[in-house]
Design a protein around this motif. Structure first.
Motif, PDB file in Angstrom:
ATOM      1  N   SER A 221       4.423 -37.137 -14.381  1.00  0.00           N
ATOM      2  CA  SER A 221       4.549 -38.571 -14.665  1.00  0.00           C
ATOM      3  C   SER A 221       4.901 -38.815 -16.131  1.00  0.00           C
ATOM      4  O   SER A 221       5.434 -39.858 -16.491  1.00  0.00           O
ATOM      5  CB  SER A 221       3.254 -39.296 -14.314  1.00  0.00           C
ATOM      6  N   LYS A 222       4.601 -37.814 -16.985  1.00  0.00           N
ATOM      7  CA  LYS A 222       4.872 -37.958 -18.412  1.00  0.00           C
ATOM      8  C   LYS A 222       5.388 -36.639 -18.967  1.00  0.00           C
ATOM      9  O   LYS A 222       4.900 -35.567 -18.593  1.00  0.00           O
ATOM     10  CB  LYS A 222       3.588 -38.364 -19.142  1.00  0.00           C
ATOM     11  N   LEU A 223       6.407 -36.731 -19.818  1.00  0.00           N
ATOM     12  CA  LEU A 223       6.932 -35.550 -20.493  1.00  0.00           C
ATOM     13  C   LEU A 223       6.733 -35.693 -21.998  1.00  0.00           C
ATOM     14  O   LEU A 223       6.750 -36.805 -22.549  1.00  0.00           O
ATOM     15  CB  LEU A 223       8.423 -35.365 -20.188  1.00  0.00           C
ATOM     16  N   TYR A 224       6.586 -34.546 -22.661  1.00  0.00           N
ATOM     17  CA  TYR A 224       6.355 -34.500 -24.096  1.00  0.00           C
ATOM     18  C   TYR A 224       7.557 -33.845 -24.766  1.00  0.00           C
ATOM     19  O   TYR A 224       7.901 -32.709 -24.467  1.00  0.00           O
ATOM     20  CB  TYR A 224       5.082 -33.707 -24.403  1.00  0.00           C
ATOM     21  N   PHE A 225       8.200 -34.592 -25.664  1.00  0.00           N
ATOM     22  CA  PHE A 225       9.399 -34.112 -26.342  1.00  0.00           C
ATOM     23  C   PHE A 225       9.082 -33.710 -27.774  1.00  0.00           C
ATOM     24  O   PHE A 225       8.363 -34.426 -28.491  1.00  0.00           O
ATOM     25  CB  PHE A 225      10.469 -35.211 -26.386  1.00  0.00           C
ATOM     26  N   LYS A 234       5.593 -30.309 -20.086  1.00  0.00           N
ATOM     27  CA  LYS A 234       4.773 -31.071 -19.159  1.00  0.00           C
ATOM     28  C   LYS A 234       3.426 -31.478 -19.746  1.00  0.00           C
ATOM     29  O   LYS A 234       2.845 -32.473 -19.319  1.00  0.00           O
ATOM     30  CB  LYS A 234       4.508 -30.266 -17.886  1.00  0.00           C
ATOM     31  N   ARG A 235       2.923 -30.697 -20.702  1.00  0.00           N
ATOM     32  CA  ARG A 235       1.564 -30.927 -21.169  1.00  0.00           C
ATOM     33  C   ARG A 235       1.515 -31.048 -22.691  1.00  0.00           C
ATOM     34  O   ARG A 235       2.303 -30.438 -23.403  1.00  0.00           O
ATOM     35  CB  ARG A 235       0.635 -29.799 -20.718  1.00  0.00           C
ATOM     36  N   LYS A 236       0.563 -31.824 -23.166  1.00  0.00           N
ATOM     37  CA  LYS A 236       0.385 -32.050 -24.591  1.00  0.00           C
ATOM     38  C   LYS A 236       0.104 -30.735 -25.323  1.00  0.00           C
ATOM     39  O   LYS A 236       0.614 -30.506 -26.421  1.00  0.00           O
ATOM     40  CB  LYS A 236      -0.780 -33.027 -24.802  1.00  0.00           C
ATOM     41  N   GLU A 237      -0.704 -29.866 -24.683  1.00  0.00           N
ATOM     42  CA  GLU A 237      -1.043 -28.602 -25.333  1.00  0.00           C
ATOM     43  C   GLU A 237       0.204 -27.751 -25.566  1.00  0.00           C
ATOM     44  O   GLU A 237       0.315 -27.054 -26.578  1.00  0.00           O
ATOM     45  CB  GLU A 237      -2.037 -27.800 -24.487  1.00  0.00           C
ATOM     46  N   GLN A 238       1.159 -27.801 -24.611  1.00  0.00           N
ATOM     47  CA  GLN A 238       2.409 -27.058 -24.783  1.00  0.00           C
ATOM     48  C   GLN A 238       3.184 -27.587 -25.982  1.00  0.00           C
ATOM     49  O   GLN A 238       3.745 -26.812 -26.762  1.00  0.00           O
ATOM     50  CB  GLN A 238       3.264 -27.169 -23.513  1.00  0.00           C
ATOM     51  N   LEU A 239       3.220 -28.905 -26.122  1.00  0.00           N
ATOM     52  CA  LEU A 239       3.922 -29.500 -27.254  1.00  0.00           C
ATOM     53  C   LEU A 239       3.257 -29.092 -28.566  1.00  0.00           C
ATOM     54  O   LEU A 239       3.946 -28.753 -29.541  1.00  0.00           O
ATOM     55  CB  LEU A 239       3.937 -31.026 -27.126  1.00  0.00           C
ATOM     56  N   GLN A 240       1.945 -29.109 -28.601  1.00  0.00           N
ATOM     57  CA  GLN A 240       1.228 -28.750 -29.825  1.00  0.00           C
ATOM     58  C   GLN A 240       1.509 -27.305 -30.223  1.00  0.00           C
ATOM     59  O   GLN A 240       1.721 -27.002 -31.412  1.00  0.00           O
ATOM     60  CB  GLN A 240      -0.272 -28.987 -29.634  1.00  0.00           C
ATOM     61  N   ARG A 241       1.532 -26.398 -29.243  1.00  0.00           N
ATOM     62  CA  ARG A 241       1.876 -25.002 -29.540  1.00  0.00           C
ATOM     63  C   ARG A 241       3.309 -24.883 -30.020  1.00  0.00           C
ATOM     64  O   ARG A 241       3.614 -24.139 -30.966  1.00  0.00           O
ATOM     65  CB  ARG A 241       1.660 -24.127 -28.298  1.00  0.00           C
ATOM     66  N   HIS A 242       4.207 -25.632 -29.383  1.00  0.00           N
ATOM     67  CA  HIS A 242       5.625 -25.603 -29.767  1.00  0.00           C
ATOM     68  C   HIS A 242       5.813 -26.089 -31.201  1.00  0.00           C
ATOM     69  O   HIS A 242       6.576 -25.489 -31.974  1.00  0.00           O
ATOM     70  CB  HIS A 242       6.445 -26.468 -28.809  1.00  0.00           C
ATOM     71  N   MET A 243       5.112 -27.165 -31.576  1.00  0.00           N
ATOM     72  CA  MET A 243       5.295 -27.749 -32.902  1.00  0.00           C
ATOM     73  C   MET A 243       4.834 -26.799 -34.008  1.00  0.00           C
ATOM     74  O   MET A 243       5.335 -26.870 -35.129  1.00  0.00           O
ATOM     75  CB  MET A 243       4.545 -29.076 -33.011  1.00  0.00           C
ATOM     76  N   ARG A 244       3.924 -25.914 -33.678  1.00  0.00           N
ATOM     77  CA  ARG A 244       3.487 -24.932 -34.677  1.00  0.00           C
ATOM     78  C   ARG A 244       4.559 -23.879 -34.931  1.00  0.00           C
ATOM     79  O   ARG A 244       4.590 -23.243 -35.989  1.00  0.00           O
ATOM     80  CB  ARG A 244       2.187 -24.268 -34.227  1.00  0.00           C
TER      81      ARG A 244
END
Length: 466
Positions: A221-225, A234-244
């Motif tokens: 229902s929500k994507l994180y760019f 798909k998940r906030k945690e994935q985005l946080q890991r990616h941003m690091r």
């Protein structure tokens, strides 16, 4: 390609809570959406296509056949069928007519417990959404009717003014090049938003339209760019890991313009294919008529950013074919919802023409234009042309105006004709520029938005690059 007043109602921000923008917020009110988006005739040669037609009455027998009868709460059969018309309570706490487009079972609930995806028939499809049964007024459920009979009744009862207001469920601007079968196929394929929200940088944004993300994302229902490389998760945690790990702080291209806190980056779709494709996925969430190009090699993307000490944050963009036989200087344009109503759309249009001037070519946007796109371009053309006519004391031709502005002659002609500033005399078009009339049109066209400081543009046209 390619707006009603959108005021920014923003939730108080915390470290974990992004600012949120929804369609209701962007439009100010649902009435604003109706005035701008819900009903308009297709564009014709850059202008409004005003269909004639007077009032009329349907014979009594056909009128009765086309009349919808209320079923009432007692007789309403649950779950409601796709195609049902009913009144729905929107976020303004008022009831509005809707049509049920799709339905889905609520997990672990009763046999008749469904959510319904509805289209508000007065307004643009961007407001379509999933609603719960309690939002629907079952006393207003309408029985099935022959839609062809209903359309005939509606058509015959239209006045000349109303005939320009065609429900977008039949013809949406931006789709007028499609035949009826293709339009139905488009609407069927894109009828339900697959992604409800996205998070991009500081903002959580409600989406407007369907976008063909890979199938594995359709249950999200929500994507994180990532706001810099535009990878989505798909998940906030994935985005946080990616941003690091992501070392980008701006779009992956050449900075060709910097003025104050504004920057423009040119991104080559061939050199940055994944970024270009991700940008197309993102843009399609807010553009109904956009064609999604998987082969981005042929395009350049011009990404406008607001810059601060954290990096360059995408505001909007336009794309452009590297080589266009039709003189297109812009293929697709978008200002992201949190940044709308700030003059950025006008800035992007003006920037595309400054590039055309650098190339020594005339330019025009790719057709068809959306309803909002046409309004934006007509405003830009009006301001630029009338500013010149006000300052120019002697006679000036369409060709001279085109050479000065890089605006295609056809666009100049259609704009001046729409303003009743051009006449045809002795085999040629003559511009009639009364100063008072020019001032009146300039006032109606509104402000020009942010100006492009050409001295800050450092750019080499693509054909001259190594």
């Amino acid at each position: 390609m390619a707006r009603a007043p959108r005021t920014a109602a923003i939730r108080t921000r915390t470290d974990t809570q992004p600012l949120r923008f929804s369609p209701a917020v962007q439009m100010g009110s649902i009435e604003g959406a109706k005035a701008e988006n819900g009903v308009a005739a297709p564009a014709c040669n850059g202008g409004d296509q005003r269909n004639g037609g007077g009032g009329g009455a349907l014979p009594d027998g056909e009128a009765e056949a086309g009349r919808r009868g209320k079923v009432g709460a007692a007789a309403a059969v649950l779950p409601l069928e796709v195609g049902t018309r009913v009144m729905c309570r929107w976020r303004d706490q008022k009831l509005h007519p809707v049509k049920v487009i799709e339905r889905r079972k609520i997990p672990n609930a009763g046999p008749n417990d469904y959510e319904y995806y509805v289209h508000y028939t007065e307004f643009n499809r961007r407001l379509d959404e999933w609603v719960k049964l309690e939002q629907l007024d079952l006393d207003t459920v309408e029985a099935d009717i022959d839609e062809k009979v209903e359309d005939k009744a509606t058509s015959l009862k239209m006045t000349r003014h109303q005939k320009r207001k065609i429900d977008e469920t039949h013809v949406e601007k931006g789709h007028e090049e499609l035949d009826a079968a293709s339009l139905r196929e488009h609407e069927e394929f894109t009828k339900v938003k697959n992604i409800a929200k996205i998070e991009l940088g500081r903002y959580e944004i409600d989406t407007w339209y369907f976008s063909p993300f890979p199938p594995e994302y359709n249950d999200s229902s929500k994507l994180y760019f990532c706001e810099f490389c535009l990878n989505f998760m798909k998940r906030k945690e994935q985005l946080q890991r990616h941003m690091r790990k992501c070392d980008l702080k701006h779009p992956p291209g050449d900075e060709i313009y910097r003025s104050g806190t504004l920057s423009m980056f040119e991104v080559d779709g061939k050199k940055n294919k994944v970024y270009g494709q991700n940008l197309c996925y993102l843009a399609k969430l807010f553009l109904d008529h956009k064609t999604l190009y998987y082969d981005v090699d042929l395009f350049l993307f011009y990404v406008l950013c607001e810059c601060d000490d954290r990096g360059c944050h995408m505001v909007g963009y336009f794309s452009k074919e590297k080589h266009s036989e039709e003189s297109y200087n812009l293929a697709c344009i978008l200002t992201l919802p949190p940044y709308q109503r700030k003059g950025y759309g006008k800035f992007l249009i003006a920037f595309s023409y400054e590039l055309s001037k650098k190339e020594g070519k005339v330019g025009t946007p790719e057709r068809p234009l959306s309803d909002l796109g046409l309004l934006s371009y007509r405003g830009y053309w009006t301001r630029v042309l009338l500013d010149i006519l006000k300052k120019h004391k002697s006679n000036i031709s369409i060709k001279e105006l085109s050479d000065m502005t890089a605006i295609k002659a056809d666009d100049i002609l259609s704009t001046l004709q729409s303003l009743d500033l051009i006449q045809y005399r002795k085999g040629q078009h003559v511009i009639c520029a009364d100063p008072k009339v020019l001032d009146r049109h300039l006032k109606a066209a509104g402000r020009g938005g942010l100006e492009v400081d050409v001295s800050k543009l450092i750019w080499t046209p693509y054909k001259e690059q190594g």
